[in-house]
Enzyme design. Structure first.
Site, PDB file in Angstrom:
ATOM      1  N   GLU A  17       0.818  -1.198   0.000  1.00 58.94           N
ATOM      2  CA  GLU A  17       0.000   0.000   0.000  1.00 58.94           C
ATOM      3  C   GLU A  17       0.862   1.262   0.000  1.00 58.94           C
ATOM      4  O   GLU A  17       1.914   1.317   0.613  1.00 58.94           O
ATOM      5  CB  GLU A  17      -0.945  -0.015   1.211  1.00 58.94           C
ATOM      6  CG  GLU A  17      -1.950  -1.144   1.073  1.00 58.94           C
ATOM      7  CD  GLU A  17      -3.024  -1.151   2.156  1.00 58.94           C
ATOM      8  OE1 GLU A  17      -4.141  -1.588   1.852  1.00 58.94           O
ATOM      9  OE2 GLU A  17      -2.752  -0.746   3.293  1.00 58.94           O
ATOM     10  N   CYS A  62       3.365   8.534   1.069  1.00 52.41           N
ATOM     11  CA  CYS A  62       3.830   7.644   2.134  1.00 52.41           C
ATOM     12  C   CYS A  62       4.076   6.279   1.492  1.00 52.41           C
ATOM     13  O   CYS A  62       3.138   5.644   1.007  1.00 52.41           O
ATOM     14  CB  CYS A  62       2.752   7.573   3.218  1.00 52.41           C
ATOM     15  SG  CYS A  62       3.150   6.429   4.542  1.00 52.41           S
ATOM     16  N   CYS A  69       6.079  -6.648   7.724  1.00 56.63           N
ATOM     17  CA  CYS A  69       7.108  -6.096   8.597  1.00 56.63           C
ATOM     18  C   CYS A  69       7.451  -7.122   9.661  1.00 56.63           C
ATOM     19  O   CYS A  69       6.585  -7.860  10.127  1.00 56.63           O
ATOM     20  CB  CYS A  69       6.617  -4.812   9.264  1.00 56.63           C
ATOM     21  SG  CYS A  69       7.897  -3.949  10.212  1.00 56.63           S
ATOM     22  N   CYS A  81       5.416  -4.595  16.191  1.00 58.23           N
ATOM     23  CA  CYS A  81       4.987  -3.581  17.160  1.00 58.23           C
ATOM     24  C   CYS A  81       3.527  -3.854  17.509  1.00 58.23           C
ATOM     25  O   CYS A  81       2.704  -4.130  16.629  1.00 58.23           O
ATOM     26  CB  CYS A  81       5.150  -2.174  16.595  1.00 58.23           C
ATOM     27  SG  CYS A  81       6.874  -1.760  16.222  1.00 58.23           S
ATOM     28  N   CYS A 107       0.476  -1.840  15.758  1.00 56.55           N
ATOM     29  CA  CYS A 107       0.529  -1.574  14.311  1.00 56.55           C
ATOM     30  C   CYS A 107      -0.116  -2.713  13.527  1.00 56.55           C
ATOM     31  O   CYS A 107       0.180  -3.889  13.769  1.00 56.55           O
ATOM     32  CB  CYS A 107       1.972  -1.401  13.859  1.00 56.55           C
ATOM     33  SG  CYS A 107       2.135  -1.071  12.096  1.00 56.55           S
ATOM     34  N   CYS A 162      -1.807   6.200   9.653  1.00 57.78           N
ATOM     35  CA  CYS A 162      -0.621   5.548  10.224  1.00 57.78           C
ATOM     36  C   CYS A 162      -1.002   4.244  10.886  1.00 57.78           C
ATOM     37  O   CYS A 162      -1.923   4.190  11.697  1.00 57.78           O
ATOM     38  CB  CYS A 162       0.020   6.424  11.299  1.00 57.78           C
ATOM     39  SG  CYS A 162       0.475   8.045  10.761  1.00 57.78           S
TER      40      CYS A 162
HETATM   41  N1  SAH Z   1       8.986   0.824  10.648  1.00 55.17           N
HETATM   42  C1  SAH Z   1       9.100   2.260  10.537  1.00 55.17           C
HETATM   43  C2  SAH Z   1       8.187   2.796   9.453  1.00 55.17           C
HETATM   44  C3  SAH Z   1       6.714   2.725   9.764  1.00 55.17           C
HETATM   45  S1  SAH Z   1       6.217   4.363  10.001  1.00 55.17           S
HETATM   46  C4  SAH Z   1       8.850   2.889  11.893  1.00 55.17           C
HETATM   47  O1  SAH Z   1       8.582   2.163  12.820  1.00 55.17           O
HETATM   48  O2  SAH Z   1       9.015   4.099  12.034  1.00 55.17           O
HETATM   49  C5  SAH Z   1       4.632   4.280  10.555  1.00 55.17           C
HETATM   50  C6  SAH Z   1       4.417   5.163  11.770  1.00 55.17           C
HETATM   51  O3  SAH Z   1       3.081   4.944  12.223  1.00 55.17           O
HETATM   52  C7  SAH Z   1       5.322   4.766  12.901  1.00 55.17           C
HETATM   53  O4  SAH Z   1       5.666   5.847  13.710  1.00 55.17           O
HETATM   54  C8  SAH Z   1       4.433   3.818  13.634  1.00 55.17           C
HETATM   55  O5  SAH Z   1       4.883   3.616  14.940  1.00 55.17           O
HETATM   56  C9  SAH Z   1       3.099   4.523  13.557  1.00 55.17           C
HETATM   57  N2  SAH Z   1       1.963   3.628  13.797  1.00 55.17           N
HETATM   58  C10 SAH Z   1       1.930   2.303  13.653  1.00 55.17           C
HETATM   59  N3  SAH Z   1       0.717   1.822  13.985  1.00 55.17           N
HETATM   60  C11 SAH Z   1      -0.030   2.870  14.319  1.00 55.17           C
HETATM   61  C12 SAH Z   1      -1.391   3.019  14.723  1.00 55.17           C
HETATM   62  N4  SAH Z   1      -2.202   1.971  14.827  1.00 55.17           N
HETATM   63  N5  SAH Z   1      -1.838   4.263  14.977  1.00 55.17           N
HETATM   64  C13 SAH Z   1      -1.018   5.325  14.843  1.00 55.17           C
HETATM   65  N6  SAH Z   1       0.254   5.242  14.464  1.00 55.17           N
HETATM   66  C14 SAH Z   1       0.752   4.038  14.209  1.00 55.17           C
END
Ligand code: SAH
Length: 360
Positions: free
Chosen positions: A90, A103, A110, A114, A117, A334
């Site tokens: 995506e 983006c 991944c 986390c 996410c 995000c």
């Molecule tokens: N792996 C990299 C790139 C992903 S960036 C990283 O961790 O930075 C995506 C951003 O969205 C990151 O800051 C991630 O922590 C955040 N994110 C992930 N899941 C989310 C959610 N459910 N709600 C809001 N932000 C989220």
């Protein structure tokens, strides 16, 4: 068959040289592909016919294919791109009055797992090639141009995947983004976001000058271990030191991303602790209201809580903004990107154990 999207300009020059062609031919082709969005060698009218014929035999210009597109009421759109092996990723386009941000994804799935996410839920499938990374920008600009929409002015590596775990391919794509013969985006307009892979940060500092965002999400190791399991391998202190080293001369502050999870990391004490932890690094904080997804075990902090958190950071002199959620109605916000795996047998595969050196 060489996909020319895989080659940055130095690699293109090399490829042409190996065929007895002058370097400026490579520059012309880079411009045709990335500035004109051309994928047909016959349209490259400043190349001699025999060269065009040779290119047709030996090379192609092949980007990802649109599997579907969703448009948000706020103008955000999300493309589901299909890759040649059937995997799907995506990419999100976010138009604003003064810029248009793309983006992009760096991996299929991944490995970092986390807990907040949605990309983590699908596990890790594979790295994207440079062609598949730059191809998202190349394709987006072509599609936007066809509709008379603004071209992409900013790129953020905030889609699916951990870019520092695919740095060879990411850097090749970054070279093209910054190349005057291709997209000519300044270092302020390309941002890599990472969960904090320390060796990757060190290499990035040596080889690139793009803007950096760190997904911190917690002010102490115990909590961060839970939210970002990679923290068990690279502790907050080490990650922030690497960020500090990154912000050398000519580089801007690091953006600290902090997802606001109700009753998990959003208390007054967390805000005070965060300000203290960040005192050592030139930084600014981006508060991200948690975006829910099916099976999510967290809730978004209330607007009042987020304001209060921000006010405490302000009082400590920390520059803080709250990220406005975009594209939520199409699951493009995000942490909501999921893509689609062709090979479902690998769906649950995670390399996290190996990655954490067994610590997970
Ligand atoms: N792996 C990299 C790139 C992903 S960036 C990283 O961790 O930075 C995506 C951003 O969205 C990151 O800051 C991630 O922590 C955040 N994110 C992930 N899941 C989310 C959610 N459910 N709600 C809001 N932000 C989220």
């Amino acid at each position: 068959m060489q996909n020319l999207l895989d080659l940055d300009r130095p690699a293109m020059v090399e490829w042409f040289r190996a065929r007895g062609e002058k370097p400026f031919r490579a520059q012309q082709v880079v411009k045709w592909i990335h500035q004109q969005g051309v994928d047909d060698f016959d349209l490259m009218t400043n190349l001699a016919k025999p060269l065009r014929e040779a290119l047709k035999r030996e090379a192609c210009i092949r980007g990802p294919v649109v599997a579907s597109v969703q448009r948000s009421a706020d103008g955000t759109r999300k493309w589901l791109f299909e890759l040649t092996d059937g995997n799907r990723i995506e990419t999100v386009y976010i138009p604003e009055p003064d810029r248009a941000t793309l983006c992009i994804s760096s991996q299929v799935g991944c490995a970092l797992n986390c807990s907040f996410c949605s990309t983590a839920q699908q596990g890790f499938n594979r790295n994207l090639s440079a062609a598949e990374i730059i191809g998202q920008l190349w394709m987006a600009n072509r599609l936007l141009a066809a509709e008379g929409q603004a071209q992409v002015s900013n790129v953020v590596f905030m889609g699916m995947g951990e870019p520092l775990l695919n740095l060879d391919q990411v850097l090749r794509a970054v070279h093209l983004m910054q190349d005057d013969f291709a997209y000519a985006l300044s270092k302020r307009r390309v941002t890599l976001s990472t969960a904090g892979v320390v060796p990757g940060l060190q290499r990035l500092a040596r080889e690139s000058d793009i803007s950096l965002a760190l997904s911190l999400h917690a002010p102490n190791d115990a909590l961060r271990d839970e939210l970002v399991p990679l923290n068990r391998k690279y502790r907050i202190e080490a990650v922030l030191q690497a960020c500090k080293a990154y912000v050398g001369e000519g580089r801007r502050r690091v953006t600290i991303e902090y997802v606001m999870l109700a009753d998990v990391n959003d208390s007054d004490q967390h805000a005070h602790d965060l300000a203290r932890v960040l005192a050592q690094v030139p930084s600014k904080v981006n508060l991200i209201p948690f975006n829910p997804f099916p099976a999510a075990r967290y809730k978004r902090s209330s607007a009042r809580r987020i304001e209060r958190f921000r006010d405490i950071l302000y009082a400590h002199g920390v520059v803080t903004i709250t990220r406005r959620t975009r594209g939520e109605d199409i699951d493009a916000a995000c942490g909501q990107l999921a893509g689609d795996f062709e090979d479902r047998t690998r769906r649950r595969q995670r390399i996290s154990v190996e990655l954490m050196g067994g610590a997970a």
